[in-house]
Scaffold this active site. Structure first.
Site, PDB file in Angstrom:
ATOM      1  N   ARG A  46       0.814  -1.224   0.000  1.00 26.98           N
ATOM      2  CA  ARG A  46       0.000   0.000   0.000  1.00 26.98           C
ATOM      3  C   ARG A  46       0.841   1.265   0.000  1.00 26.98           C
ATOM      4  O   ARG A  46       0.442   2.292  -0.511  1.00 26.98           O
ATOM      5  CB  ARG A  46      -0.907  -0.011   1.227  1.00 26.98           C
ATOM      6  CG  ARG A  46      -2.199  -0.740   0.941  1.00 26.98           C
ATOM      7  CD  ARG A  46      -3.281  -0.254   1.809  1.00 26.98           C
ATOM      8  NE  ARG A  46      -2.888  -0.481   3.199  1.00 26.98           N
ATOM      9  CZ  ARG A  46      -3.737  -0.774   4.157  1.00 26.98           C
ATOM     10  NH1 ARG A  46      -5.009  -0.868   3.902  1.00 26.98           N
ATOM     11  NH2 ARG A  46      -3.325  -0.966   5.387  1.00 26.98           N
ATOM     12  N   LYS A 145       1.517 -19.740   4.663  1.00 28.63           N
ATOM     13  CA  LYS A 145       0.776 -20.121   5.848  1.00 28.63           C
ATOM     14  C   LYS A 145       0.610 -18.908   6.754  1.00 28.63           C
ATOM     15  O   LYS A 145       1.395 -17.967   6.600  1.00 28.63           O
ATOM     16  CB  LYS A 145       1.493 -21.254   6.583  1.00 28.63           C
ATOM     17  CG  LYS A 145       2.900 -20.861   7.067  1.00 28.63           C
ATOM     18  CD  LYS A 145       3.382 -21.777   8.112  1.00 28.63           C
ATOM     19  CE  LYS A 145       2.950 -21.348   9.488  1.00 28.63           C
ATOM     20  NZ  LYS A 145       3.825 -20.360  10.112  1.00 28.63           N
ATOM     21  N   HIS A 175       7.696 -23.827   4.181  1.00 27.87           N
ATOM     22  CA  HIS A 175       9.113 -23.700   3.827  1.00 27.87           C
ATOM     23  C   HIS A 175       9.961 -24.828   4.407  1.00 27.87           C
ATOM     24  O   HIS A 175      11.056 -25.087   3.937  1.00 27.87           O
ATOM     25  CB  HIS A 175       9.669 -22.317   4.187  1.00 27.87           C
ATOM     26  CG  HIS A 175       9.946 -22.094   5.633  1.00 27.87           C
ATOM     27  ND1 HIS A 175       8.959 -21.817   6.532  1.00 27.87           N
ATOM     28  CD2 HIS A 175      11.103 -22.101   6.341  1.00 27.87           C
ATOM     29  CE1 HIS A 175       9.497 -21.662   7.731  1.00 27.87           C
ATOM     30  NE2 HIS A 175      10.804 -21.831   7.649  1.00 27.87           N
ATOM     31  N   LYS A 179      13.665 -27.218   2.923  1.00 31.03           N
ATOM     32  CA  LYS A 179      14.968 -27.226   3.596  1.00 31.03           C
ATOM     33  C   LYS A 179      15.806 -28.396   3.091  1.00 31.03           C
ATOM     34  O   LYS A 179      15.294 -29.505   2.922  1.00 31.03           O
ATOM     35  CB  LYS A 179      14.782 -27.340   5.122  1.00 31.03           C
ATOM     36  CG  LYS A 179      14.281 -26.034   5.746  1.00 31.03           C
ATOM     37  CD  LYS A 179      14.196 -26.147   7.245  1.00 31.03           C
ATOM     38  CE  LYS A 179      13.503 -24.945   7.859  1.00 31.03           C
ATOM     39  NZ  LYS A 179      14.380 -23.825   8.150  1.00 31.03           N
ATOM     40  N   GLU A 213      13.113 -23.254  19.235  1.00 34.31           N
ATOM     41  CA  GLU A 213      13.600 -21.928  18.838  1.00 34.31           C
ATOM     42  C   GLU A 213      14.047 -21.148  20.066  1.00 34.31           C
ATOM     43  O   GLU A 213      13.514 -21.364  21.164  1.00 34.31           O
ATOM     44  CB  GLU A 213      12.488 -21.147  18.152  1.00 34.31           C
ATOM     45  CG  GLU A 213      11.969 -21.790  16.886  1.00 34.31           C
ATOM     46  CD  GLU A 213      10.999 -20.865  16.161  1.00 34.31           C
ATOM     47  OE1 GLU A 213      11.438 -20.143  15.277  1.00 34.31           O
ATOM     48  OE2 GLU A 213       9.809 -20.867  16.517  1.00 34.31           O
ATOM     49  N   ASP A 232       0.733 -22.200  14.430  1.00 33.54           N
ATOM     50  CA  ASP A 232       1.891 -21.604  13.766  1.00 33.54           C
ATOM     51  C   ASP A 232       2.904 -22.661  13.321  1.00 33.54           C
ATOM     52  O   ASP A 232       3.520 -22.511  12.269  1.00 33.54           O
ATOM     53  CB  ASP A 232       2.555 -20.608  14.737  1.00 33.54           C
ATOM     54  CG  ASP A 232       3.701 -19.843  14.087  1.00 33.54           C
ATOM     55  OD1 ASP A 232       3.481 -19.282  12.996  1.00 33.54           O
ATOM     56  OD2 ASP A 232       4.808 -19.808  14.665  1.00 33.54           O
ATOM     57  N   HIS A 237       4.482 -27.300   9.827  1.00 32.55           N
ATOM     58  CA  HIS A 237       5.858 -27.804   9.774  1.00 32.55           C
ATOM     59  C   HIS A 237       6.015 -29.173  10.462  1.00 32.55           C
ATOM     60  O   HIS A 237       6.594 -30.096   9.898  1.00 32.55           O
ATOM     61  CB  HIS A 237       6.830 -26.827  10.430  1.00 32.55           C
ATOM     62  CG  HIS A 237       6.755 -25.426   9.886  1.00 32.55           C
ATOM     63  ND1 HIS A 237       6.479 -25.156   8.574  1.00 32.55           N
ATOM     64  CD2 HIS A 237       6.917 -24.213  10.472  1.00 32.55           C
ATOM     65  CE1 HIS A 237       6.478 -23.847   8.379  1.00 32.55           C
ATOM     66  NE2 HIS A 237       6.737 -23.250   9.521  1.00 32.55           N
ATOM     67  N   LYS A 337       8.996 -21.585  21.591  1.00 31.63           N
ATOM     68  CA  LYS A 337       9.834 -20.392  21.458  1.00 31.63           C
ATOM     69  C   LYS A 337      10.521 -20.108  22.787  1.00 31.63           C
ATOM     70  O   LYS A 337      10.093 -20.580  23.831  1.00 31.63           O
ATOM     71  CB  LYS A 337       8.977 -19.199  21.040  1.00 31.63           C
ATOM     72  CG  LYS A 337       8.406 -19.354  19.629  1.00 31.63           C
ATOM     73  CD  LYS A 337       8.035 -18.027  19.017  1.00 31.63           C
ATOM     74  CE  LYS A 337       7.415 -18.190  17.641  1.00 31.63           C
ATOM     75  NZ  LYS A 337       8.377 -18.438  16.573  1.00 31.63           N
TER      76      LYS A 337
HETATM   77  C1  BG6 Z   1       7.441 -19.861  10.649  1.00 33.20           C
HETATM   78  C2  BG6 Z   1       6.724 -19.503  11.925  1.00 33.20           C
HETATM   79  O1  BG6 Z   1       6.590 -20.571   9.783  1.00 33.20           O
HETATM   80  O2  BG6 Z   1       8.569 -20.661  10.951  1.00 33.20           O
HETATM   81  C3  BG6 Z   1       7.660 -18.793  12.888  1.00 33.20           C
HETATM   82  O3  BG6 Z   1       5.621 -18.656  11.621  1.00 33.20           O
HETATM   83  C4  BG6 Z   1       8.913 -19.621  13.103  1.00 33.20           C
HETATM   84  O4  BG6 Z   1       7.010 -18.535  14.132  1.00 33.20           O
HETATM   85  C5  BG6 Z   1       9.526 -20.032  11.769  1.00 33.20           C
HETATM   86  O5  BG6 Z   1       9.832 -18.832  13.849  1.00 33.20           O
HETATM   87  C6  BG6 Z   1      10.681 -20.995  11.961  1.00 33.20           C
HETATM   88  O6  BG6 Z   1      11.320 -21.195  10.737  1.00 33.20           O
HETATM   89  P1  BG6 Z   1      12.863 -21.571  10.666  1.00 33.20           P
HETATM   90  O7  BG6 Z   1      13.109 -21.801   9.214  1.00 33.20           O
HETATM   91  O8  BG6 Z   1      13.597 -20.393  11.228  1.00 33.20           O
HETATM   92  O9  BG6 Z   1      13.015 -22.791  11.506  1.00 33.20           O
END
Ligand code: BG6
Length: 486
Positions: A46, A145, A175, A179, A213, A232, A237, A337
């Site tokens: 925007r 996502k 994603h 990997k 994480e 999330d 994942h 986290k």
């Molecule tokens: C994302 C989540 O899909 O993946 C995040 O929304 C998370 O919360 C992230 O931190 C982790 O991805 P990676 O590649 O850093 O392990």
């Protein structure tokens, strides 16, 4: 000429994902000659900004997210020539003719529409693209996502998108599937004859999948406080990793064959409903704590997070797969986290020997463990029992260790580089099909409902720790433990 000439249109061009992941990935693809000379990138958002202003700003941002030493002025100036910016409000249909004019009439040209925006804009964007003739047979739409927040919301988005884009042109990205180490898991399982005969309940004691994480919610409190770790991370994942560990060998390495096998696993997950939710799931929320001398705030003090928030930042689950191969094998999943270490690992614990020949007064330890490390480094390690040097048969664990960084000197591709190239080439093998997403939500929804119905808050855990104690009790009940490998 490499690849296919196309337009890559990034909705959400000023957002975090575009700056941290998409534009750096495109920069590398450009640098390494994977983009056709006539491939254009158009970022949309925007904000009112000129092409020059946007390029200038992005240059500063993107250079931070490349690996040290990878930014070069010469490469950048070539890349910047491909990059344009258009200010546009996606919620307004009347703005789309401008987009169509900018892209021009080019029948047969591949167009990738990457929706790095909130999912509540997905349907409107697809509709508006179609209204100006941009959803033709050559158009591909990429959805980030989270796709919905429950089965009904995900199904609605899928229905709406499906009105304008047929399934083969919808790329739902996870994603983790891009990997390098995740692909190596497939290579390990289906490129070697060694493990496959052992890859079943007769020989495997249990499986652990941990995605840990150290970061907190950072600037994403707004989104995260509504989502939580289950939506999330687990819905996508972790369940995708579980599918790759557990699925049968596909007949071909191509989209439908691979996705059919993953779907069978999602459909075989034993539902967790009613009181089981209390028994086999743990949710936690990070409290204040300390890591390496740094004071870390509690989750509910993070920016844009409700002070009374009941959102989980940690989940541990005991999952069972009701099929012939996996009956009786617990799969422990855990993610969170602000934990002690950043680490993603899949651990296959094989069964112990049936008769302990060498036990000498104490239990011989049972290694027989395969550790597939996805992050921060990529390795595959097989821990075996060996004889300790010297007199007597004392056994001790030793590792057969394959470190990919040492074994292959090449630069590691980021997941987004590979996945973007796959979209350009129209290869959906590493993307989620509609029925997979919906099967995952069908399994997740009752757990979320169970949590809501029990009125219990998530268990607090200190930032910088390994999560709530209850996560240990969950695995200890069956005599197992989380392996905190280093
Ligand atoms: C994302 C989540 O899909 O993946 C995040 O929304 C998370 O919360 C992230 O931190 C982790 O991805 P990676 O590649 O850093 O392990």
């Amino acid at each position: 000429q490499p690849g296919i000439a196309c337009d890559i249109v990034v909705f959400g061009g000023t957002g975090d994902l575009a700056l941290r992941k998409l534009l750096p990935a495109l920069y590398y693809l450009h640098r390494e000659g994977h983009l056709h000379a006539d491939t254009r990138i158009l970022a949309l958002a925007r904000r009112n900004e000129s092409n020059q202003g946007y390029r200038h700003w992005v240059r500063r941002q993107v250079s931070q997210y490349l690996a040290p030493g990878d930014f070069s002025d010469t490469v950048w100036s070539g890349f910047a020539e491909r990059l344009d910016y258009l200010s546009l409000d996606v919620s307004q249909r009347v703005e789309f003719p401008r987009l169509a004019r900018q892209l021009g009439q080019q029948p047969g040209r591949v167009r990738v529409f990457y929706l790095a925006t909130l999912p509540n804009l997905f349907a409107a964007t697809a509709r508006h693209l179609a209204s100006v003739g941009l959803a033709d047979e050559q158009a591909r739409i990429v959805l980030e996502k989270p796709l919905g927040e429950s089965l009904p919301t995900a199904a609605r988005i899928n229905d709406e998108i499906g009105e304008y884009f047929s399934e083969s042109r919808v790329f739902r990205i996870d994603h983790y599937l891009g990997k390098e180490a995740v692909q190596n898991l497939l290579a390990l399982r289906f490129g070697n004859a060694l493990f496959e005969p052992l890859w079943r309940n007769a020989h495997i004691e249990h499986v652990q999948i941990s995605v840990l994480e150290t970061v907190g919610v950072e600037n994403r409190g707004d989104y995260y406080d509504r989502a939580g770790a289950m939506r999330d991370m687990v819905q996508n994942h972790l369940l995708q990793l579980l599918c790759l560990v557990a699925m049968e060998a596909p007949v071909h390495f191509e989209p439908e064959a691979v996705r059919n096998e993953k779907l069978k696993i999602l459909e075989a997950l034993r539902p967790i409903t009613g009181m089981d939710v209390q028994d086999v799931t743990v949710r936690g929320q990070y409290a204040a704590g300390k890591r390496a001398g740094e004071e870390l705030p509690a989750y509910y003090f993070e920016k844009s997070v409700d002070h009374d928030s009941n959102t989980e930042t940690f989940v541990a689950l005991k999952v069972e797969i009701d099929n012939w191969r996996w009956a009786g094998v617990p799969f422990y999943l855990r993610t969170g986290k602000r934990l002690a270490q950043r680490k993603s690992e899949i651990i296959i614990q094989f069964k112990s020997v049936p008769h302990r020949l060498f036990a000498q007064g104490h239990e011989t330890p049972t290694e027989n463990r395969l550790v597939i490390r996805l992050q921060p480094d990529e390795s595959i390690r097989l821990s075996l029992m060996a004889k300790s040097p010297g007199r007597g048969m004392t056994l001790q664990p030793v590792d057969l260790d394959l470190n990919f960084a040492k074994a292959f000197k090449k630069r590691r591709w980021d997941a987004y580089e590979r996945l973007l190239l796959d979209v350009i080439q129209g290869d959906a093998t590493l993307f989620m099909r509609r029925d997979e997403i919906e099967a995952a939500w069908r399994w997740i929804d009752p757990i979320l409902t169970g949590w809501q119905d029990c009125y219990r808050s998530p268990k607090p855990y200190a930032s910088g720790s390994w999560g709530p104690d209850a996560a240990n009790s969950l695995v200890e009940r069956l005599g197992h433990q989380w392996f905190e490998t280093d």
